[in-house]
Design an enzyme around this catalytic site. Structure first.
Site, PDB file in Angstrom:
ATOM      1  CG  HIS A 271      -1.074   1.370  -4.397  1.00  0.00           C
ATOM      2  ND1 HIS A 271      -1.190   1.445  -5.841  1.00  0.00           N
ATOM      3  CD2 HIS A 271      -1.592   0.270  -4.017  1.00  0.00           C
ATOM      4  CE1 HIS A 271      -1.423   0.090  -6.258  1.00  0.00           C
ATOM      5  NE2 HIS A 271      -1.739  -0.518  -5.295  1.00  0.00           N
TER       6      HIS A 271
ATOM      7  CG  HIS B 146     -10.873  -7.137  -6.472  1.00  0.00           C
ATOM      8  ND1 HIS B 146     -10.995  -7.774  -4.993  1.00  0.00           N
ATOM      9  CD2 HIS B 146      -9.744  -6.617  -6.610  1.00  0.00           C
ATOM     10  CE1 HIS B 146      -9.857  -7.425  -4.353  1.00  0.00           C
ATOM     11  NE2 HIS B 146      -9.098  -6.793  -5.327  1.00  0.00           N
ATOM     12  CB  ILE B 147     -15.137  -8.050 -11.131  1.00  0.00           C
ATOM     13  CG1 ILE B 147     -15.972  -9.323 -10.490  1.00  0.00           C
ATOM     14  CG2 ILE B 147     -13.658  -8.667 -11.385  1.00  0.00           C
ATOM     15  CD1 ILE B 147     -15.991 -10.353 -11.714  1.00  0.00           C
TER      16      ILE B 147
ATOM     17  CD  GLU C 254      -2.740  -1.256  -0.218  1.00  0.00           C
ATOM     18  OE1 GLU C 254      -2.969  -0.559  -0.806  1.00  0.00           O
ATOM     19  OE2 GLU C 254      -2.942  -2.642  -0.555  1.00  0.00           O
TER      20      GLU C 254
ATOM     21  CB  ALA D 238     -18.455  -3.515  -5.213  1.00  0.00           C
TER      22      ALA D 238
ATOM     23  CD  GLU E 103      -2.407  -3.161  -7.922  1.00  0.00           C
ATOM     24  OE1 GLU E 103      -1.489  -3.102  -6.958  1.00  0.00           O
ATOM     25  OE2 GLU E 103      -3.410  -2.387  -7.755  1.00  0.00           O
TER      26      GLU E 103
END
Length: 808
Positions: free
Chosen positions: A594, A722-723, A591, A725, A620
């Site tokens: 990021h 992930h896909i 994290e 929401a 990523e």
């Protein structure tokens, strides 16, 4: 923005094989790719991020798959705006400690008192401490009213120039992003029924405004005029990227549709937003719903002291005030720390099975059943694609990514074939080992056995016990070592700045990032611990505000970026500090990667600064890159100090950790490939009303991507945030795509010599000046080539995972 994780190199804890499903539900990643390019996040991630011209779900968090390999300002004076509808943008602080926190509005006694609504106050740091559910409806409506007026004015006065088009547009988008981002963030970390209801009520109004903004023909035509003007060639690369992205996003947002088709498109967008919100709420509620109280310690034999303490703490929070780690009672939940501990350590096979079955069937029955929501989402996404003249939704998603559907599938198949035999061998190894231990289930291992026996085999093979490692990874030491690594690589100092900015929970820390001259360049919040009663699972990074020249307070110095990082690691218990698993260490590094890309940007064009404007499948890279340092000897030894004795992690243990890095790498790699392949299958070929159900598709894809097929009743899709929401629809492959980039980027440091401090610093400086500094102002492939000197190769990833053929 979301932000996120996925390297199978996290194989050290491959034991969490089962956990993969678990993380599916927890990740949130504000880096939702359905945001205005201006807001493109990646966490990240972190984080997490495939935006549309107008923000669809303005900053979402970047969901980080916790199962990945390692598993979206300071200012000198506080200017007060004369408008209650604007919030200020900080430019810079001379120091982090020499100023007091900006004055914050107190909570309004009456929800609709606009004058005292903290969402509309002029602030430098969001007033997270005083925003309540009662502020959301009036605050968001007042903000939208003001932004509608600003948009009216922009459309009347727009000209194809930067000052008359892009700058006022950025201000509009940024205002909504910051305020809505604040509210949405609180929902993720401090969820209440009242806050949830308030957001649900105003969300359609927010989406309606975003659609109007994204479909503005005056703005669209002005961008096209810039592209066609004689001055086009003189624009900077960053500005060209902004123009191109805005034109593409406008088309994807339906700007070219006729009136009746646009109305259909807008209705679809509204409904998709509502369904996604409901999907994530059902997952959260279903996760919280499961509680198993245990009074007989024999039932939880094998659970380590840390897990027992956490289970007693959970029981105490549910009314069992006298619960203790030693004597119980103990409460088992589906929250990550509890679930993982049971899967890895509980000798009670019946308990493992019960908890596992509860986990894979979350949100799949009763009032919380996400099955109809999944079907409706997929149906609406296909309709949206057809309206935009695409064959399927995956093509819509790929329109704003580095890859194409074919290229993504090609990479996944290459990695699948390289991982399959290794994964088959992994299963055989578990069968052999469990049989040698006299396990009655040895000839018929099931899903709830995999993590348990993986952990036992790893302990046996490498003599490493995850729980015995915890005392060496205290929270404060890990953060200190991480910050020191950032100083070495990127020439920055990170200092505590608690008290400078309001926070939403007493555990949240606030930090100031300074350059080598001691000047503040960024800030970030860190919310580290699990709070299952109010906080979503998973881990993510998101932006609070981004770097921006236009939003500078003094007109000269760019506004400084602010980020927040959120994890769900084991909290302190009793007199013990937070003692982290190695997986939790990797997650924090992930994290932070990021956050670094958001905070260390040197891009002043706000629409492509930091993680904004970066193609989703490249976002990523920095996060997965940072995970590699967890295996770097000097870095690991700097953080691995026993919290009581100060003793360093023994050298032989470090060497075993290194050796264990590729343990079950094939299985973990294949698991991520299964998720990515299923995602693409559902968004390219699946027909909602066809002969197959989504679960049939899951079973079919699993035959090629799982050595042990899922149970017939497996409903992990119902918790696949992930896909359904997040921002990863037809984009989950991005984890693997970016993994190739990140592994190759780290190989530059290996080539230079990891033991050569001068070479490491030089490579770190180059990484900062390219990958971290350029943001979305340059195409990611070009940025990579500028850093690496060539295009990326998958070989370093396969090498790191021990999956290269022997001949290689």
């Amino acid at each position: 923005m979301r932000i996120i994780r996925c390297l199978p190199n996290r194989v050290l804890f491959n034991t969490i094989f089962v956990v993969v499903n678990m993380l599916m539900a927890s990740t949130r990643f504000s880096l939702s790719r359905s945001v205005h390019p201006i807001l493109k996040r990646p966490h990240f991630p972190s984080y997490p991020s495939c935006p549309r011209f107008a923000p669809k779900g303005l900053p979402k968090s970047h969901p980080c798959p916790l199962w990945s390999s390692s598993f979206s300002f300071c200012i000198q004076t506080f200017h007060r705006s004369t408008s209650p509808y604007l919030f200020s943008s900080s430019s810079s602080f001379s120091s982090c400690s020499s100023i007091s926190p900006p004055p914050m509005a107190s909570s309004a006694s009456v929800g609709d008192n606009i004058e005292s609504n903290p969402l509309l106050e002029d602030f430098d740091f969001p007033p997270f401490d005083v925003v309540e559910a009662q502020h959301v409806r009036p605050g968001i409506r007042a903000l939208l009213k003001k932004l509608e007026s600003d948009l009216d004015e922009l459309e009347k006065t727009v000209e194809p120039s930067w000052p008359k088009l892009v700058e006022p547009l950025e201000k509009i988008v940024d205002r909504l992003a910051v305020v809505w981002g604040m509210v949405n963030h609180l929902k993720a970390v401090k969820d209440t029924a009242e806050l949830r209801a308030a957001i649900e009520e105003v969300q359609p109004e927010k989406v309606k405004f975003q659609l109007r903004l994204g479909q503005s023909k005056p703005i669209y035509n002005a961008f096209k005029a810039i592209k066609e003007s004689p001055d086009w060639q003189s624009l900077s690369e960053a500005r060209k990227r902004i123009v191109d992205a805005q034109i593409k996003e406008a088309v994807l947002n339906g700007v070219s549709l006729e009136d009746d088709e646009r109305e259909k498109f807008n209705n679809i967008e509204q409904e998709l937003e509502r369904l996604s919100q409901k999907f994530s709420e059902n997952v959260l509620d279903a996760t919280k719903k499961f509680e198993k109280l245990i009074t007989d310690k024999k039932e939880i034999d094998g659970l380590p002291a840390t897990a027992l303490g956490l289970a007693a703490q959970s029981a105490a929070s549910k009314g069992h005030e006298n619960a203790t780690a030693e004597n119980g009672p103990w409460m088992i939940t589906l929250d990550a720390p509890s679930f993982i501990s049971v899967m890895q350590h509980a000798r009670n096979r019946a308990l493992r099975e019960e908890v596992y079955r509860a986990y894979i069937t979350r949100a799949s029955s009763g009032d919380l059943d996400n099955t109809p929501i999944i079907n409706q989402i997929l149906k609406l996404r296909l309709k949206k694609a057809k309206l935009l003249n695409y064959n399927n939704y995956a093509e819509v998603s790929m329109a704003t990514k580095m890859a194409t559907v074919d290229k993504a599938e090609e990479l996944l198949e290459k990695l699948r074939s390289a991982s399959w035999n290794a994964s088959v061998q992994d299963v055989e190894d578990l069968k052999s080992y469990s049989k040698s231990q006299g396990a009655p289930e040895a000839d018929n291992l099931s899903h709830w056995d995999m993590s348990f026996w993986s952990e036992r085999l790893r302990e046996s093979k490498y003599n490493i016990n995850e729980e015995e490692l915890r005392p060496y990874f205290s929270f404060s030491k890990v953060m200190g070592g991480l910050f020191n690594l950032a100083k070495i690589l990127f020439e920055i100092d990170i200092e505590p700045a608690d008290g400078l900015a309001p926070v939403w929970n007493n555990d949240v820390r606030f930090y100031c990032v300074k350059d080598s001259l001691g000047s503040p360049i960024a800030y970030f919040y860190f919310d580290p611990y699990s709070r299952p009663s109010e906080k979503r699972g998973g881990a993510w990074m998101d932006e609070v505000v981004s770097r921006s020249r236009v939003l500078s307070r003094n007109g000269t110095t760019s506004r400084l970026p602010i980020a927040h990082m959120v994890c769900n690691q084991t909290p302190p218990f009793g007199d013990k500090p937070s003692l982290m698993t190695f997986r939790e260490v990797e997650t924090v590094f992930h994290e932070f990667g990021h956050a670094l890309q958001h905070m260390l940007t040197k891009q002043d064009e706000g629409l492509v600064a930091g993680i904004r404007g970066i193609e989703w499948d490249a976002v990523e890279l920095p996060s997965q890159f940072m995970e590699n340092w967890c295996y770097h000897r000097d870095t690991l030894m700097s953080i691995a100090k026993h919290y009581q004795t100060g003793e360093s992690l023994p050298e032989e243990v470090y060497l075993k950790l290194l050796a264990a890095r590729t343990f079950r790498a094939g299985s973990l790699s294949l698991r991520q490939i299964k998720f990515a392949s299923l995602d693409l299958e559902l968004h390219t070929k699946y027909i909602s009303d066809g002969s197959e159900s989504v679960y049939d598709v899951d079973q079919r894809v699993s035959r090629k991507t799982q050595v042990i097929p899922p149970l017939p009743e497996d409903r992990f899709l119902c918790a696949f945030n992930h896909i359904f929401a997040g921002g990863y629809a037809a984009g989950y492959y991005s984890y693997k795509w970016a993994e190739v980039l990140s592994a190759d980027a780290f190989s530059a440091f290996e080539d230079a010599g990891l033991e050569d401090s001068k070479a490491v610093k030089e490579a770190g400086h180059k990484f900062r000046e390219t990958i971290l500094a350029l943001g979305g102002g340059k195409a990611p492939l070009e940025v990579f080539v500028e850093f690496r000197g060539r295009e990326p190769s998958p070989e370093p990833l396969l090498r790191h995972n021990g999956l290269l053929p022997a001949t290689a």
